[in-house]
Scaffold this active site. Structure first.
Site, PDB file in Angstrom:
ATOM      1  CG  ASN A   1      -0.526  -0.275   2.156  1.00 41.31           C
ATOM      2  OD1 ASN A   1       0.455  -0.257   2.450  1.00 41.31           O
ATOM      3  ND2 ASN A   1      -0.999   0.124   3.742  1.00 41.31           N
TER       4      ASN A   1
ATOM      5  CD  GLU B   1       7.949  -0.421  11.639  1.00 41.87           C
ATOM      6  OE1 GLU B   1       8.853  -0.235  10.766  1.00 41.87           O
ATOM      7  OE2 GLU B   1       6.690  -0.681  11.130  1.00 41.87           O
TER       8      GLU B   1
END
Ligand code: NAD
Length: 484
Positions: free
Chosen positions: A158, A464
């Site tokens: 994506n 992250e």
């Protein structure tokens, strides 16, 4: 404007030990443009022997890279960021041709890659340790932080470039090497990142890139004793599978999985004005975003107005080939997603939902699906509990905020949650009670290299970005030293 028909097919090879090459069996699989289903390239397929070579290369790469200083690593990442910016137009066009998003969004994604690398370059230099007052005379306790080792990383289609850039930047800045399995549906972004790093002076073997059959690659890499850490972005079922495999070998994971983000809209907000922001947030990348807003709970007083404005906004969106500058929403990324979105809407309708707009495929070439708005969806309908991952907005009214909160928190997901209100008191209450790794209040801008990105509940664990992003690739070591 360059049209899809003018784009030359490109080879996306493996990158192992600093060399670009085909897989050992010379098997290549087609990459399609989701806007017209034409072939835009092909990717190599790694065999088990190729993976073994990648593992050896990552082991050798780690042995060398861990000895470099954070400053040297920072210079390579900065160099790669500069090259990515120089090459941005080509990279962005390839992203659009392989994944479908509008070119303007692809350009933003490429800029995001450069920023990820720059952030990691800076933050890696601050991987500080500490000195702890010890409990014996003369004893010294220091804590140093060390790169955890070679990483197996798996990134999705994506955001084919920026999802990978986040993992690569943090791991490399920390001193780790990596084998990255990029997305086969849209491999060009990862190829561009690896090329930029190689051109910026990254030693051979520090980053290795493979494509092929995902389940075979993940099983092979995770089981190898060379791999010390697993990082995955993708769906909850695949995340659970990889986490189980990693657990068998006691390997730590970062799992950035799916979401089903609620949006609470309070009546102190102008429903007409906010509808534009909601529509833009919802249909970015055709809703194929893990933090995409999906369930819109709207205070009853403004519900009807908001539904009307939302539907009008969705109907105004220009859907088309991402290379066309007028396009605001591109196709879905592949035929699997088209089938999944069709099934999700059919299931919702069967459960009693009303399709206020959309609800159908657009044309019969390319994977286009109309921006879709559903109302009257029963709380038990599958679509409210399974990530839609497409251009589907589900709108429902609420009367009191406790009820809205219960519904917002009422799924197994906990990645992002949003709310729109002018009340400071409500905003503070939302921040305390929404079960999510990221909460956006009057904004959808919850992600960036500087901020920790990740979820709670079945949306995964680990982060992250931010200082947490680098920390995920470091392991602390206590050194107790008694001078004699
Ligand atoms: P999928 O679940 O088969 O694959 C998702 C991703 O995981 C893909 O990139 C795929 O290559 C990879 N993958 C699949 N099986 C794997 C395995 N055994 N080992 C390693 N990697 C594996 O489905 P899909 O049709 O590609 O995507 C649909 C679903 O994936 C969506 O519903 C969404 O939930 C999820 N997804 C999430 C994100 C995210 O950013 N969190 C991104 C893309 C897809």
């Amino acid at each position: 404007m360059i049209t899809a028909a003018q784009v030359q097919p490109k080879d996306r090879p493996l990158f192992i030990g600093g060399a670009w090459r085909a897989g050992g069996s010379d098997e290549w699989l087609e990459v399609l443009n989701p806007a017209d289903e034409r072939t835009v390239g092909r990717h190599a397929v790694a065999t088990p022997a190729d993976l073994d070579e990648a593992l050896e290369a990552a082991a050798a790469g780690f042995a060398a890279w861990r000895q470099t200083t954070p400053l040297q690593r920072s210079e390579v990442l900065r160099g790669a960021a500069a090259l990515i910016r120089l090459r941005a137009e080509t990279i962005a066009r390839d992203l659009t041709c392989e994944q479908g998003k509008p070119l303007a969004q692809a350009r933003m994604e490429v800029e995001g890659c450069a920023r990820h690398f720059e952030w990691a370059a800076e933050e890696g230099r601050r991987a500080y340790g500490r000195v702890i007052p010890a409990n014996q005379p003369g004893l010294m306790w220091t804590v140093t932080r060390h790169p955890i080792g070679p990483v197996a990383a798996f990134t999705p289609w994506n955001f084919p470039a920026s999802q990978a850039a986040g993992k690569i930047g943090s791991a490399l800045a920390a001193g780790c090497s990596m084998i990255l399995k990029g997305p086969e549906d849209a491999p060009g972004g990862c190829v561009a990142l690896a090329q930029a790093l190689a051109d910026a002076g990254l030693p051979a073997g520090v980053l290795n890139l493979v494509f092929g059959r995902p389940a075979e690659i993940s099983a092979h890499l995770i089981a190898s004793p060379i791999i010390r850490k697993v990082s995955f972005t993708g769906s909850v079922p695949v995340g659970k599978l990889l986490a189980q495999q990693a657990a068998r070998h006691m390997k730590p994971c970062t799992m950035e999985l799916g979401g089903h983000a609620p949006v609470l809209v309070f009546a102190d907000i102008d429903p007409i004005e906010v509808a534009q922001t909601l529509v833009q947030g919802k249909f970015r990348n055709a809703g194929q975003v893990c933090i995409s807003p999906t369930r819109f709970y709207v205070e009853a007083k403004v519900y009807d107005q908001l539904v009307e404005a939302f539907v009008a906004g969705a109907e105004k969106l220009v859907v088309g080939d991402g290379l066309d500058p007028r396009t605001e929403m591109g196709p879905l990324a592949h035929d699997r997603r088209l089938a999944a979105v069709e099934a999700a809407v059919a299931g919702a309708v069967e459960a009693g939902a009303q399709v206020r707009t959309g609800g159908e495929r657009l044309g019969n070439r390319g994977y286009f699906y109309r921006p879709t708005v559903l109302t009257d969806t029963p709380e038990t309908a599958p679509i409210l509990h399974e990530e839609p991952f497409g251009p589907i907005a589900i709108l429902a009214p609420f009367t009191d905020r406790e009820e809205a909160m219960a519904r917002a928190n009422g799924t197994a997901y906990g990645l992002a949650a949003y709310a729109f209100t002018r009340s400071q008191e409500t905003a503070a209450w939302l921040g305390r009670n929404l079960e999510a790794g990221m909460v956006g209040l009057n904004t959808f801008a919850v992600g960036g290299p500087e901020a920790p990105f990740g979820g709670v509940k079945e949306s995964g664990y680990g982060r992250e970005g931010g200082m947490e992003g680098i920390d995920a690739y470091l392991t602390p070591r206590v050194i107790a030293h008694l001078p004699i």
